[in-house]
Design a protein around this motif. Structure first.
Motif, PDB file in Angstrom:
ATOM      1  N   LYS A   5       6.257   2.805  -6.994  1.00 42.33           N
ATOM      2  CA  LYS A   5       6.543   4.216  -7.115  1.00 42.33           C
ATOM      3  C   LYS A   5       6.784   4.821  -5.755  1.00 42.33           C
ATOM      4  O   LYS A   5       6.273   4.328  -4.747  1.00 42.33           O
ATOM      5  CB  LYS A   5       5.402   4.950  -7.832  1.00 42.33           C
ATOM      6  CG  LYS A   5       4.062   4.816  -7.161  1.00 42.33           C
ATOM      7  CD  LYS A   5       2.980   5.434  -8.026  1.00 42.33           C
ATOM      8  CE  LYS A   5       1.618   5.141  -7.413  1.00 42.33           C
ATOM      9  NZ  LYS A   5       0.530   5.538  -8.271  1.00 42.33           N
ATOM     10  N   ILE A   6       7.562   5.849  -5.746  1.00 38.99           N
ATOM     11  CA  ILE A   6       7.859   6.561  -4.512  1.00 38.99           C
ATOM     12  C   ILE A   6       7.089   7.874  -4.563  1.00 38.99           C
ATOM     13  O   ILE A   6       7.187   8.612  -5.538  1.00 38.99           O
ATOM     14  CB  ILE A   6       9.369   6.837  -4.375  1.00 38.99           C
ATOM     15  CG1 ILE A   6      10.118   5.523  -4.316  1.00 38.99           C
ATOM     16  CG2 ILE A   6       9.639   7.678  -3.152  1.00 38.99           C
ATOM     17  CD1 ILE A   6      11.614   5.680  -4.291  1.00 38.99           C
ATOM     18  N   CYS A   7       6.329   8.137  -3.528  1.00 34.29           N
ATOM     19  CA  CYS A   7       5.537   9.375  -3.466  1.00 34.29           C
ATOM     20  C   CYS A   7       6.131  10.328  -2.447  1.00 34.29           C
ATOM     21  O   CYS A   7       6.663   9.937  -1.476  1.00 34.29           O
ATOM     22  CB  CYS A   7       4.097   9.071  -3.091  1.00 34.29           C
ATOM     23  SG  CYS A   7       3.289   8.035  -4.308  1.00 34.29           S
ATOM     24  N   ARG A  11       0.840  -1.202   0.000  1.00 40.60           N
ATOM     25  CA  ARG A  11       0.000   0.000   0.000  1.00 40.60           C
ATOM     26  C   ARG A  11       0.874   1.251   0.000  1.00 40.60           C
ATOM     27  O   ARG A  11       0.617   2.202  -0.736  1.00 40.60           O
ATOM     28  CB  ARG A  11      -0.926   0.010   1.208  1.00 40.60           C
ATOM     29  CG  ARG A  11      -1.839   1.234   1.210  1.00 40.60           C
ATOM     30  CD  ARG A  11      -2.806   1.244   2.356  1.00 40.60           C
ATOM     31  NE  ARG A  11      -3.768   0.158   2.201  1.00 40.60           N
ATOM     32  CZ  ARG A  11      -4.155  -0.641   3.191  1.00 40.60           C
ATOM     33  NH1 ARG A  11      -3.690  -0.461   4.399  1.00 40.60           N
ATOM     34  NH2 ARG A  11      -5.019  -1.590   2.965  1.00 40.60           N
ATOM     35  N   SER A  12       1.928   1.255   0.806  1.00 38.65           N
ATOM     36  CA  SER A  12       2.797   2.430   0.877  1.00 38.65           C
ATOM     37  C   SER A  12       3.579   2.651  -0.417  1.00 38.65           C
ATOM     38  O   SER A  12       3.999   3.767  -0.695  1.00 38.65           O
ATOM     39  CB  SER A  12       3.771   2.308   2.043  1.00 38.65           C
ATOM     40  OG  SER A  12       4.816   1.421   1.735  1.00 38.65           O
ATOM     41  N   MET A  13       3.747   1.596  -1.198  1.00 38.19           N
ATOM     42  CA  MET A  13       4.446   1.706  -2.468  1.00 38.19           C
ATOM     43  C   MET A  13       3.509   2.057  -3.614  1.00 38.19           C
ATOM     44  O   MET A  13       3.886   2.054  -4.780  1.00 38.19           O
ATOM     45  CB  MET A  13       5.180   0.408  -2.785  1.00 38.19           C
ATOM     46  CG  MET A  13       6.347   0.145  -1.889  1.00 38.19           C
ATOM     47  SD  MET A  13       7.193  -1.354  -2.423  1.00 38.19           S
ATOM     48  CE  MET A  13       7.891  -1.904  -0.896  1.00 38.19           C
ATOM     49  N   GLY A  14       2.249   2.339  -3.288  1.00 43.51           N
ATOM     50  CA  GLY A  14       1.314   2.815  -4.293  1.00 43.51           C
ATOM     51  C   GLY A  14       0.573   1.750  -5.070  1.00 43.51           C
ATOM     52  O   GLY A  14      -0.037   2.049  -6.088  1.00 43.51           O
ATOM     53  N   LEU A  15       0.591   0.513  -4.602  1.00 39.41           N
ATOM     54  CA  LEU A  15      -0.116  -0.547  -5.332  1.00 39.41           C
ATOM     55  C   LEU A  15      -1.599  -0.551  -4.982  1.00 39.41           C
ATOM     56  O   LEU A  15      -1.975  -0.470  -3.814  1.00 39.41           O
ATOM     57  CB  LEU A  15       0.467  -1.917  -5.002  1.00 39.41           C
ATOM     58  CG  LEU A  15       1.881  -2.202  -5.491  1.00 39.41           C
ATOM     59  CD1 LEU A  15       2.303  -3.606  -5.087  1.00 39.41           C
ATOM     60  CD2 LEU A  15       1.977  -2.045  -6.993  1.00 39.41           C
ATOM     61  N   ASN A  16      -2.433  -0.634  -5.998  1.00 37.81           N
ATOM     62  CA  ASN A  16      -3.864  -0.824  -5.785  1.00 37.81           C
ATOM     63  C   ASN A  16      -4.121  -2.281  -5.455  1.00 37.81           C
ATOM     64  O   ASN A  16      -3.350  -3.162  -5.826  1.00 37.81           O
ATOM     65  CB  ASN A  16      -4.648  -0.435  -7.040  1.00 37.81           C
ATOM     66  CG  ASN A  16      -4.539   1.035  -7.340  1.00 37.81           C
ATOM     67  OD1 ASN A  16      -4.528   1.868  -6.430  1.00 37.81           O
ATOM     68  ND2 ASN A  16      -4.442   1.374  -8.611  1.00 37.81           N
ATOM     69  N   PHE A  17      -5.204  -2.546  -4.753  1.00 36.85           N
ATOM     70  CA  PHE A  17      -5.562  -3.914  -4.356  1.00 36.85           C
ATOM     71  C   PHE A  17      -4.435  -4.566  -3.569  1.00 36.85           C
ATOM     72  O   PHE A  17      -4.085  -5.720  -3.784  1.00 36.85           O
ATOM     73  CB  PHE A  17      -5.940  -4.773  -5.576  1.00 36.85           C
ATOM     74  CG  PHE A  17      -6.996  -4.169  -6.437  1.00 36.85           C
ATOM     75  CD1 PHE A  17      -8.311  -4.113  -6.006  1.00 36.85           C
ATOM     76  CD2 PHE A  17      -6.684  -3.630  -7.677  1.00 36.85           C
ATOM     77  CE1 PHE A  17      -9.295  -3.537  -6.792  1.00 36.85           C
ATOM     78  CE2 PHE A  17      -7.657  -3.046  -8.469  1.00 36.85           C
ATOM     79  CZ  PHE A  17      -8.971  -3.003  -8.028  1.00 36.85           C
TER      80      PHE A  17
END
Length: 89
Positions: free
Chosen positions: A87-89, A43-49
């Protein structure tokens, strides 16, 4: 007219960088990643589901079927999960 700026930028990560990020989510310090820890990491790496993907990654990478990803299984996890992109946000 409003200018749209992206909130996140996709940055390619090496396998070692992904491993390092995943290890940071070992909340109890046992050296293994549980499904909950893996879900939080994804989740922290931006993955959906992230919950579904964590379960799929765990099933694929957990060679000894103990329900955790150990240090020995981490490379297979990274290889499997890299197909989703990070991805890194």
């Amino acid at each position: 007219m409003a200018i749209l700026t992206p909130r996140c930028a996709s940055v390619p990560l090496t396998d070692e960088q992904v491993k390092g990020l995943l290890k940071r989510y070992d909340r109890n310090g046992d050296g293994k990643l549980s499904w909950k820890e893996l879900k939080a990491a994804f989740r922290s790496m931006g993955l959906n589901f992230s919950g579904w993907k964590a379960r799929q990654a765990l099933r694929h990478s957990d060679a000894n079927d103990d329900g955790y990803i150990s240090e020995e299984e981490m490379s297979e996890l990274v290889k499997y999960a890299s197909k989703w992109g990070f991805k890194i946000c």
